[in-house]
Design a protein around this motif. Structure first.
Motif, PDB file in Angstrom:
ATOM      1  N   GLN A 171     -91.133 -27.916  -1.798  1.00  0.00           N
ATOM      2  CA  GLN A 171     -90.966 -29.315  -1.408  1.00  0.00           C
ATOM      3  C   GLN A 171     -92.206 -29.837  -0.700  1.00  0.00           C
ATOM      4  N   ALA A 172     -92.808 -29.005   0.129  1.00  0.00           N
ATOM      5  CA  ALA A 172     -94.024 -29.415   0.836  1.00  0.00           C
ATOM      6  C   ALA A 172     -95.168 -29.651  -0.146  1.00  0.00           C
ATOM      7  N   SER A 175     -94.418 -32.983  -1.852  1.00  0.00           N
ATOM      8  CA  SER A 175     -94.519 -34.109  -0.921  1.00  0.00           C
ATOM      9  C   SER A 175     -95.968 -34.447  -0.603  1.00  0.00           C
ATOM     10  N   GLN A 176     -96.786 -33.414  -0.426  1.00  0.00           N
ATOM     11  CA  GLN A 176     -98.196 -33.645  -0.125  1.00  0.00           C
ATOM     12  C   GLN A 176     -98.912 -34.355  -1.267  1.00  0.00           C
ATOM     13  N   GLY A 178     -97.358 -36.649  -3.008  1.00  0.00           N
ATOM     14  CA  GLY A 178     -96.672 -37.927  -3.162  1.00  0.00           C
ATOM     15  C   GLY A 178     -95.578 -37.919  -4.205  1.00  0.00           C
ATOM     16  N   THR A 180     -91.819 -37.526  -5.099  1.00  0.00           N
ATOM     17  CA  THR A 180     -90.515 -37.571  -4.433  1.00  0.00           C
ATOM     18  C   THR A 180     -89.346 -37.474  -5.414  1.00  0.00           C
ATOM     19  N   LEU A 214     -85.220 -29.941  -6.909  1.00  0.00           N
ATOM     20  CA  LEU A 214     -86.531 -30.570  -7.053  1.00  0.00           C
ATOM     21  C   LEU A 214     -86.940 -30.752  -8.509  1.00  0.00           C
TER      22      LEU A 214
END
Length: 347
Positions: A171-172, A175-176, A178, A180, A214
């Motif tokens: 997830q990190a 997310s880094q 962008g 989602t 995800l």
């Protein structure tokens, strides 16, 4: 003197007496052999089988003395259990192998071309789970492109991404970058070419990815010929590739995968690998001296994730219990030493 015809001159322990396509090849001892191998039998007949059940039955009923490759993991596990129980007249001999399997990413694909997506997949894949559930522990988790037992092997993917199932890490990574929304793509396989467990394995991987929340991943298959054509045409985002080495050197697990005309066809370019590391290691006569360069190469692959190593195969021979010498035939060289085998000898 070079031959000027289409025939070959052999210098090995055996000579081919006859060959019938799709059925069998018959070999006898080469009386002119001058090598160092001590031949422990008088020859062999190699029979060819079109499916796993027929091969398993032939071993069980004594139609053949041994089977090397061709049995699926469930059959090997079943025969191994029966062998331990001592009620079949069959033995299963296990050895270290060098066959590997990778998940390959087309780095020009609009979805998995994003390195963050590939890294997220690397965080989530739990090799131990599908090796247990699909392969019945007949393989070992592989965490780098150079397998264990080969010069320069490291665990670059384990060191960076852990042993799998890391949703927070995945997830990190997304997310880094962008990202989602759920990431969608298809895992492609061909059912037979890289082993009978391949499709079930990819379905297990898809479930791992989807269970994270995800990803939205499915699995599709096609025949081997179409599979090769579609990879060459760049039609697949993610696909599986197996590899059996020609020789037990780290070069054979790396050089074919990078540069122009590589066997993966995934459009990955890394000039440090192709212009520096591989040429330098190829020129080094002392193979132990290449370890640092091959470790750098493996670390670069773990960073860019053009492929994810999945498993390293174990080698198995299933035979009647009057066959001896099999323990000398299995190692990462992948050379099956028929001359070490004896029949009808009690140890």
């Amino acid at each position: 003197k070079l031959r000027d015809d289409s025939k070959a001159t052999g210098s090995g322990p055996y000579k081919l007496d006859s060959y019938e396509a799709g059925k069998e090849a018959v070999f006898s001892v080469n009386g002119d052999y001058q090598g160092s191998a001590e031949i422990r039998n008088s020859g062999m007949t190699m029979k060819f089988f079109g499916d796993e059940p027929a091969l398993k039955k032939a071993v069980e009923d004594g139609s053949v003395d041994l089977a090397y490759r061709g049995l699926d993991s469930a059959d090997i596990a079943s025969l191994q259990s029966s062998s331990i129980a001592g009620d079949t007249g069959i033995q299963v001999v296990e050895g270290t192998g060098a066959e590997v399997q990778h998940l390959v990413f087309n780095v020009e694909d609009p979805v998995v071309g994003n390195k963050a997506v590939r890294r997220a997949v690397a965080y989530l894949i739990d090799r131990k789970a599908f090796i247990r559930d699909v392969y019945q522990r007949t393989a070992s988790p592989l965490y780098s492109i150079v397998p264990a037992g080969i010069t320069g092997h490291n665990t670059a993917f384990f060191d960076r991404y852990g042993e799998g199932g890391d949703k927070a890490g995945a997830q990190a990574a997304l997310s880094q970058a962008g990202i989602t929304d759920k990431v969608s793509f298809t895992l492609w396989a061909t059912p037979v070419r890289f082993g009978p467990g391949t499709v079930a394995e990819l379905k297990a991987i898809a479930k791992q990815l989807n269970d994270s929340g995800l990803f939205d991943v499915d699995v599709k298959t096609t025949d081997a010929d179409q599979y090769a054509k579609d990879i060459e045409a760049g039609k697949y985002a993610v696909y599986v590739r197996g590899w059996v080495p020609d020789y037990p050197d780290p070069d054979n697990f790396t050089a074919p995968f990078f540069g122009d005309g590589n066997v993966l066809g995934n459009n990955y370019v890394n000039k440090k690998i192709t212009d520096e590391l591989l040429p330098r290691t190829a020129a080094e006569a002392g193979r132990a001296a290449t370890s640092t360069d091959f470790e750098d190469l493996q670390n670069a692959v773990a960073d860019d994730v053009p492929i994810i190593p999945l498993w390293q195969g174990k080698q198995y021979v299933v035979s009647r219990d009057n066959i001896n010498g099999l323990e000398w035939t299995l190692d990462p060289s992948t050379v099956f030493r028929f001359w070490e085998i004896q029949k009808g000898v009690t140890e």
